[in-house]
Scaffold this motif. Structure first.
Motif, PDB file in Angstrom:
ATOM      1  N   THR A 659      52.988  31.725  57.037  1.00  0.00           N
ATOM      2  CA  THR A 659      52.488  33.137  56.867  1.00  0.00           C
ATOM      3  C   THR A 659      53.303  34.043  57.997  1.00  0.00           C
ATOM      4  O   THR A 659      54.097  33.432  58.503  1.00  0.00           O
ATOM      5  CB  THR A 659      51.076  32.983  57.668  1.00  0.00           C
ATOM      6  N   LEU A 660      53.092  35.419  58.037  1.00  0.00           N
ATOM      7  CA  LEU A 660      53.343  36.263  58.773  1.00  0.00           C
ATOM      8  C   LEU A 660      52.725  36.528  60.054  1.00  0.00           C
ATOM      9  O   LEU A 660      51.672  35.838  59.909  1.00  0.00           O
ATOM     10  CB  LEU A 660      53.558  37.793  58.300  1.00  0.00           C
ATOM     11  N   SER A 661      52.854  36.985  60.835  1.00  0.00           N
ATOM     12  CA  SER A 661      52.270  37.209  62.203  1.00  0.00           C
ATOM     13  C   SER A 661      52.246  38.665  62.516  1.00  0.00           C
ATOM     14  O   SER A 661      52.820  39.072  63.605  1.00  0.00           O
ATOM     15  CB  SER A 661      52.732  36.275  63.451  1.00  0.00           C
ATOM     16  N   LEU A 662      51.478  39.521  62.000  1.00  0.00           N
ATOM     17  CA  LEU A 662      51.572  41.082  61.838  1.00  0.00           C
ATOM     18  C   LEU A 662      50.787  41.535  63.118  1.00  0.00           C
ATOM     19  O   LEU A 662      49.802  41.049  63.211  1.00  0.00           O
ATOM     20  CB  LEU A 662      51.343  41.702  60.712  1.00  0.00           C
ATOM     21  N   SER A 663      51.272  42.369  63.853  1.00  0.00           N
ATOM     22  CA  SER A 663      50.527  42.881  65.031  1.00  0.00           C
ATOM     23  C   SER A 663      49.593  43.820  64.548  1.00  0.00           C
ATOM     24  O   SER A 663      49.387  44.340  63.648  1.00  0.00           O
ATOM     25  CB  SER A 663      51.473  43.906  65.809  1.00  0.00           C
ATOM     26  N   GLU A 664      48.430  43.980  65.233  1.00  0.00           N
ATOM     27  CA  GLU A 664      47.287  44.896  65.308  1.00  0.00           C
ATOM     28  C   GLU A 664      47.786  46.381  64.647  1.00  0.00           C
ATOM     29  O   GLU A 664      48.692  46.925  65.286  1.00  0.00           O
ATOM     30  CB  GLU A 664      46.490  45.097  66.374  1.00  0.00           C
ATOM     31  N   GLY A 665      47.138  46.524  63.481  1.00  0.00           N
ATOM     32  CA  GLY A 665      47.530  48.061  62.848  1.00  0.00           C
ATOM     33  C   GLY A 665      48.964  47.966  61.998  1.00  0.00           C
ATOM     34  O   GLY A 665      49.038  48.950  61.176  1.00  0.00           O
ATOM     35  N   VAL A 666      49.312  46.946  61.903  1.00  0.00           N
ATOM     36  CA  VAL A 666      50.594  46.577  60.907  1.00  0.00           C
ATOM     37  C   VAL A 666      50.252  45.967  59.738  1.00  0.00           C
ATOM     38  O   VAL A 666      49.603  44.950  59.738  1.00  0.00           O
ATOM     39  CB  VAL A 666      51.633  46.030  61.701  1.00  0.00           C
ATOM     40  N   LEU A 667      50.876  46.795  58.634  1.00  0.00           N
ATOM     41  CA  LEU A 667      50.430  45.790  57.183  1.00  0.00           C
ATOM     42  C   LEU A 667      51.769  45.653  56.497  1.00  0.00           C
ATOM     43  O   LEU A 667      52.656  46.696  56.744  1.00  0.00           O
ATOM     44  CB  LEU A 667      49.631  46.600  56.385  1.00  0.00           C
ATOM     45  N   THR A 668      51.768  44.822  55.597  1.00  0.00           N
ATOM     46  CA  THR A 668      52.852  44.623  54.701  1.00  0.00           C
ATOM     47  C   THR A 668      52.091  44.503  53.328  1.00  0.00           C
ATOM     48  O   THR A 668      51.135  43.686  53.148  1.00  0.00           O
ATOM     49  CB  THR A 668      53.800  43.664  54.792  1.00  0.00           C
ATOM     50  N   GLU A 669      52.719  45.081  52.263  1.00  0.00           N
ATOM     51  CA  GLU A 669      52.070  44.910  50.802  1.00  0.00           C
ATOM     52  C   GLU A 669      53.109  44.996  49.835  1.00  0.00           C
ATOM     53  O   GLU A 669      54.130  45.340  50.093  1.00  0.00           O
ATOM     54  CB  GLU A 669      51.101  46.291  50.481  1.00  0.00           C
TER      55      GLU A 669
END
Length: 712
Positions: A659-669
């Motif tokens: 999995t990724l570990s994206l910061s709060e408020g960050v998205l990838t689609e």
């Protein structure tokens, strides 16, 4: 062992539930339902079309051509007419005026703009409501809602239904073969807004008729509603009134309330689907039919409108209610607002659109801030990243009069200058031209996304029942569900929000948050899903009641105990200011909304324990293997979602899925061969883009409200 599903009473409950579901299906699968694949209405090479609302009836005719020409010059590909124009279409009863609309559609054609044409049913004209005041809805206080705004009509009024049928028929006959009309929007945001529910005499009669169909006789209703309690027993259906807390000393019957919410959702769906049937009689098959819904308006259920070709939604993010992420989050909204709506509406029919997207500053919010520079552009791309076929903004020109004067448009109040947020639309339109050139039709979804893919199981009955019986002032079904959704998105996982009609086996991970109402069929499906290799996650409150919201005549939550590997469950609720503790591994987490205390059975793993209160050391999170898959039960509802996220992370890790570990408020689609990165946070953020990826738009490091698009 006692089986809670097997009793005379429960068999009857199942019978009436099946009968009601059959009724809903018959209403939805209407005579003129199209079997056309909704994908066929769109060209994949377009990726996403961009449009804007225009109101010719609200502007001098002398400005129509310059306005529509300007819209086309800016690059918009379609426009949107007519949802609030009934009094212009039919200024007097039976006297129709469509010359203005003919001219407007002809101008759109002249400048190569497609038209989304609407039925004008949210705004009945004054002559209609004055002649037939019974078409008006009545609110909970008993006030008849008068002419002067919108959505004041009762969906249960047969008189209103007749007038709606007439205007929709005339429109369909006149424009059903018009080459410029791309598709049809029924009504607009079907709802009663803040009034929510209709208590008119029309609604009272319709509700009683709905109950008669469901229950067949009054004895059955008395049984299911538990009317022996507080001597609520009825002798006949005519004695029943819509449950209305404003008329009662104490709490209304919860079973009556649940049925009333089901009825209201059926009435809303029926109002829309009947118009669809009229349109489909007369329009050509290449014209699509949809409606425009508000994602968080729980009184109206999109799942009841599957007979439409597809569905679209409205979305506003910077309106004072959504504070987003960090200090400047109120200018951008939550990273998950558009995302959850995308993931909810798209799976219903396989196709979705956004019919109304915020164009900048608005007029109706708690407070109405300026949007962060770049936010509107980011929202548009987030819509595209969710697979939507088009996006349309409300509206092209900022109005000079009326109730929305302070609502931004693409064009400023001078009628000429493009607004700041309008410039962001134009920028996306130009960028889309370049993206279309490099679109690859044969690209496949990356394997890692298929491994991460998750579904969130949703049934509006659960939400409605818990909204009325929350048991704690801190319970919020939407926030509870979003804790799981946000965790999944932080992993870079694709998510579908699905109902029970979907095939669970399409998803390696299935989350059913607070799935309070269920039956034997569903628990058996869950079991088979897990045995065949699926990973099922259930959360607190799941399985407490049957489909009619009765507790089981068995141990509490008995139907799921064997499935999750538990002997017994009880729950605790805490005051707002008291934060209790849960330990998972070496980390302590806070909770105080809801806590299911679990007594594990054999062959299970306790992943987390309560760390204080009198049940210190008891299980808070339970995990077990079953067949080829796993079941995880998360008993606590936290405020910050950190516990829920850690449990899901452990589940993914144990399943061998990175999995990724994206910061709060960050998205990838990911959509149509393109990867997207979004920064909804208030700080600069680095997006995890592979070193060999080709960045098409933007940079790896994003400022707030910036977007990056790449291909791998």
């Amino acid at each position: 062992m006692h089986n809670p599903f097997c009793s005379t009473t429960n068999s009857f409950r199942q019978l009436i539930t099946v009968r009601l579901h059959v009724l809903i299906i018959l209403l939805s699968c209407s005579q003129y339902a199209t079997s056309q694949n909704p994908e066929s209405f769109f060209n994949k090479k377009d990726l996403m079309l961009v449009g804007s609302y225009y109101y010719p009836e609200q502007w001098p005719e002398s400005s129509w051509e310059s306005d529509i020409k300007k819209m086309a010059e800016l690059g918009f590909e379609f426009t949107h007419f007519g949802e609030f124009a009934w009094s212009t279409m039919e200024p007097e009863e039976g006297k129709y005026n469509f010359e203005w609309l003919d001219k407007a559609i002809a101008l759109a054609d002249k400048y190569k703009l497609k038209v989304v044409l609407c039925t004008p049913t949210p705004t009945p004209p004054a002559w209609l409501t004055q002649k037939h005041p019974d078409v008006l809805m009545v609110n909970a206080e008993g006030r008849t809602i008068q002419h002067g705004a919108r959505q004041q009509a009762s969906w249960s009024s047969k008189t209103y239904d007749e007038y709606v049928n007439k205007i929709v028929t005339v429109l369909a006959k006149r424009y059903g073969n018009n080459k410029t009309v791309w598709g049809w929007q029924i009504d607009n945001e079907p709802s009663h807004y803040g009034a929510s529910f209709d208590y008119s005499e029309n609604a009272q009669v319709s509700f009683r008729n709905w109950l008669k169909i469901k229950y067949q006789n009054i004895e059955n209703l008395n049984t299911v509603w538990g009317n022996a309690f507080w001597s609520q027993t009825y002798n006949n259906f005519e004695q029943i009134r819509i449950p209305n807390q404003k008329e009662l000393v104490q709490q209304a019957n919860p079973h009556a309330v649940l049925d009333f919410k089901r009825f209201t959702a059926d009435e809303a769906a029926g109002f829309v689907i009947k118009q669809k049937d009229v349109l489909r009689k007369y329009i050509k098959t290449s014209q699509w039919i949809t409606t425009n819904l508000m994602p968080q308006h729980s009184a109206v259920d999109p799942l009841r409108m599957k007979a439409l070709d597809f569905q679209t939604y409205t979305k506003y993010l910077a309106e004072g209610y959504d504070t987003g992420h960090g200090e400047q989050g109120f200018r951008m909204g939550s990273a998950h607002s558009i995302g959850f709506s995308n993931d909810f509406f798209r799976p219903i029919n396989g196709v979705s659109g956004v019919m109304e997207l915020q164009p900048g500053q608005v007029n109706w919010g708690l407070f109405n801030p300026q949007t962060m520079p770049g936010a509107v552009r980011m929202w548009i791309y987030h819509v595209m990243a969710g697979g939507n076929k088009f996006v349309c903004n409300y509206r092209f020109k900022q109005p000079l009069s009326g109730g929305e004067q302070y609502h931004y448009g693409i064009i400023k109040t001078d009628g000429i200058t493009v607004s700041r947020s309008g410039e962001e639309y134009v920028k996306v339109i130009n960028e889309l031209k370049e993206l279309r050139k490099i679109y690859k039709a044969d690209v496949k979804t990356p394997a890692i996304l298929l491994k991460r893919k998750a579904a969130i199981l949703y049934n509006p009955d659960n939400r409605w029942e818990m909204e009325y019986q929350p048991q704690t002032n801190q319970w919020d079904y939407v926030l509870h569900t979003n804790r799981y959704y946000k965790a999944l998105k932080s992993f870079g996982a694709p998510v579908d929000v699905i109902d029970e009609s979907k095939d669970f086996s399409n998803y390696p991970f299935l989350i059913a948050p607070a799935y309070q109402l269920l039956d034997e069929k569903l628990t058996e499906r869950w079991k088979k899903y897990v045995e065949n290799g699926g990973n099922l996650v259930l959360s607190c409150r799941t399985g407490q009641k049957d489909r009619e919201a009765h507790l089981w005549k068995a141990l509490f939550q008995k139907p799921i105990l064997d499935l999750i590997g538990a002997k017994e469950i009880y729950f605790d609720l805490l005051p707002e200011k008291l934060m209790a503790k849960i330990t998972m591994g070496n980390t302590i987490y806070n909770w105080n909304n809801w806590g299911d205390i679990i007594e594990p059975d054999q062959n299970t793993e306790t992943w987390a324990k309560y760390d204080n209160q009198f049940y210190k050391g008891k299980t808070a999170v339970l995990h077990r293997k079953l067949g080829k898959g796993t079941v995880t039960y998360i008993g606590a509802d936290s405020d910050d979602g950190k516990l829920e996220k850690q449990v899901l992370q452990k589940l993914y890790t144990n399943s061998g899925v990175s999995t990724l570990s994206l910061s709060e408020g960050v998205l990838t689609e990911y959509s149509d061969g393109f990867w997207f990165g979004f920064n909804y946070s208030s700080e600069d953020q680095q997006i995890p883009i592979p070193s060999d990826a080709k960045i098409i738009i933007g940079e790896k490091i994003l400022k707030p409200a910036e977007v990056v698009i790449w291909q791998e």
